[in-house]
Design an enzyme around this catalytic site. Structure first.
Site, PDB file in Angstrom:
ATOM      1  N   LYS A   1      -0.155  -0.614  -3.016  1.00 25.02           N
ATOM      2  CA  LYS A   1      -1.544  -0.658  -3.474  1.00 25.02           C
ATOM      3  C   LYS A   1      -1.946  -2.039  -3.967  1.00 25.02           C
ATOM      4  O   LYS A   1      -3.122  -2.382  -3.974  1.00 25.02           O
ATOM      5  CB  LYS A   1      -1.778   0.383  -4.555  1.00 25.02           C
TER       6      LYS A   1
HETATM    7  C1  LIG Z   1      -0.785   5.753  -3.045  1.00 27.76           C
HETATM    8  C2  LIG Z   1       0.574   5.947  -2.478  1.00 27.76           C
HETATM    9  C3  LIG Z   1       0.794   6.666  -1.280  1.00 27.76           C
HETATM   10  C4  LIG Z   1      -0.329   7.367  -0.535  1.00 27.76           C
HETATM   11  O1  LIG Z   1      -1.224   6.467   0.044  1.00 27.76           O
HETATM   12  P1  LIG Z   1      -2.664   6.964   0.582  1.00 27.76           P
HETATM   13  O2  LIG Z   1      -3.403   5.731   0.896  1.00 27.76           O
HETATM   14  O3  LIG Z   1      -3.272   7.717  -0.575  1.00 27.76           O
HETATM   15  O4  LIG Z   1      -2.428   7.840   1.758  1.00 27.76           O
HETATM   16  C5  LIG Z   1       2.078   6.738  -0.778  1.00 27.76           C
HETATM   17  N1  LIG Z   1       3.117   6.158  -1.418  1.00 27.76           N
HETATM   18  C6  LIG Z   1       2.956   5.464  -2.563  1.00 27.76           C
HETATM   19  C7  LIG Z   1       4.150   4.867  -3.223  1.00 27.76           C
HETATM   20  C8  LIG Z   1       1.687   5.323  -3.143  1.00 27.76           C
HETATM   21  O5  LIG Z   1       1.543   4.653  -4.291  1.00 27.76           O
END
Ligand SMILES: *Cc1c(COP(=O)(O)O)cnc(C)c1O
Length: 470
Positions: free
Chosen positions: A113
């Protein structure tokens, strides 16, 4: 580039408006009016670019209301080896003939993220400066989103972050990561209750439109188009690292929750990146696996939503999903509105027609699911076979990727977090812990800044009134 809403309300926005607004006024999500197509000549040129240069080329196709030199400066200060740990920013790591990992988790909070959130933080600061405005970000987190947002906004001019988290529910690592931040513009509000309690408070505060306007309250949801756009870039980078020329095709496998990450892959594919399959991986919370297998989208209740060892994928509905459905249905906003506004709110689910379901294949999507036992086995197997430790979310991806391998087409699994964030399952799987870099150890010793607050929207509003920047 102009932006429209998936619900077809008469909106016509430019990028910086979409950036600040998040959701469209008719309740839909913003999408670009078209996907710019890239041809072979362009791809050949892009192959030789650095990550920051590539990012500039791609996002410039979607942004025409930020001066070019400013955008260049924002991107150059976002995607640096200092912030992301390597010159490639997202280095590809081959596991074997058929599978590779795209390492997306070397940013400040060790989850993918950061790649979008760091960009968002710098965009916000620039846009607020230009407008002479301020922004008070209100959010709820159960882990990764909150810390990524705080590390992106810390110390930024004209931005305050108010992040609610459920008391005692985040991992010790996640708590240390957020609560050790000493920046004055970051406010950790710890709520006695669950993540849903926090989320409900955010909704209640946001529903008070007068308050929202008076204090310039905004969000950093994964539905923000700017976050998605930043994620499109690493699909291109991963493709270039995995191939020698543009006649080759690859598949991507993506551990999915809110459908943000894989939706960026869909956009890259629509732009003409030679992606064979987009393989969607879920954990036990298999809303999306069910959809891609049957054409039925059934939102789960919070009682039905399981707490798993890949917690960032524990979703009851996928907030970005509407963007894909809009494209799947030939951009028929009327039909999208019927499905999401009527059927979903009245029955908690919708079913596509047989004909509509048949279209899914054209967009390259396939799916699979993974369980706690699968994660343990995959983490252990990847450690023994490749001497590589992967986190439980990435393990969901590797497990499902293996079920969809096709000869001659490499699969790139997106690594979404580092294993050091999830020591419990790593210990369970391989009997030892993931290594912790020195800064992590010192982080856990720093003093903690957080405020216990009663689970009430009024209390949160009162706190914000005392602390919002003016
Ligand atoms: C947010 C997150 C996801 C999911 O991602 P999306 O964009 O919501 O599909 C998967 N793995 C981790 C470690 C995350 O922080």
């Amino acid at each position: 580039m102009r932006y429209i809403s998936t619900r077809g309300g008469s909106v016509d926005r430019r990028f910086s408006e979409v950036l600040m607004e998040g959701l469209a006024p008719d309740g839909g999500l913003y999408v670009p009016a078209t996907y710019p197509k890239v041809d072979d000549t362009t791809l050949r040129h892009w192959r030789s670019l650095s990550y920051a240069e590539l990012a500039l080329q791609i996002v410039s196709l979607y942004i025409d209301d930020i001066p070019a030199h400013e955008l260049r400066a924002i991107i150059a200060s976002t995607y640096t080896p200092e912030v992301f740990g390597s010159a490639q920013i997202v280095p590809l790591q081959r596991l074997d003939e058929s599978t590779a990992l795209l390492n997306l988790s070397n940013g400040p909070t060790f989850a993918f993220k950061d790649i979008a959130m760091q960009f968002l933080g710098n965009l916000f600061e620039a846009e607020l400066g230009r407008r002479g405005a301020r922004l008070n970000i209100l959010g709820a987190t159960s882990g990764d989103t909150g810390s990524a947002a705080e590390y992106a906004m810390r110390g930024k001019q004209n931005v305050q972050v108010f992040m609610l988290s459920p008391r005692g529910r985040m991992s010790p690592f996640q708590q240390a990561q957020m609560f050790s931040l000493q920046d004055k513009n970051i406010h950790n509000l710890v709520v006695e209750g669950s993540f849903d309690t926090c989320q409900d408070i955010v909704k209640a505060v946001s529903a008070d439109l007068a308050f929202k306007r008076q204090y310039d309250i905004g969000t950093v949801n994964s539905i923000n188009w700017a976050r998605l756009l930043a994620q499109v870039v690493y699909y291109f980078s991963g493709y270039f690292q995995a191939t020698n020329d543009n006649s080759e095709r690859v598949s991507f496998c993506v551990p999915s929750g809110n459908f943000g990450n894989i939706c960026a892959g869909h956009v890259a594919r629509m732009m003409g990146l030679p992606i064979e399959k987009l393989v969607l991986a879920t954990n036990e919370n298999d809303v999306l696996d069910e959809f891609f297998k049957t054409g039925r989208y059934r939102v789960r209740s919070s009682r039905e939503t399981m707490v798993t060892s890949s917690p960032s994928m524990d979703i009851s509905k996928a907030s970005n999903f509407e963007r894909f459905i809009f494209d799947l249905l030939g951009r028929d906003a009327h039909r999208v509105g019927d499905l999401f506004d009527l059927e979903l709110s009245q029955r908690g689910q919708f079913c596509l027609t047989e004909q509509e379901t048949a279209c899914i294949a054209r967009y390259g999507f396939v799916s699979g699911k993974s369980t706690h036992l699968d994660r343990l086995q995959t983490i252990s197997h990847t450690w023994q076979r490749h001497r590589t430790m992967i986190d439980p979310h990435t393990a969901d991806g590797v497990k499902v990727a293996r079920e969809h391998l096709r000869s001659g087409i490499p699969t790139i699994v997106l690594e979404t977090a580092l294993p050091l964030k999830f020591q419990d399952i790593i210990r369970e799987a391989i009997g030892q812990e993931a290594p912790r870099p020195v800064p992590v150890t010192s982080m856990e010793q720093r003093p903690r800044r957080c405020e216990l607050i009663a689970p009430s929207a009024d209390e949160v509003k009162a706190y914000m009134e005392r602390h919002c920047s003016r």
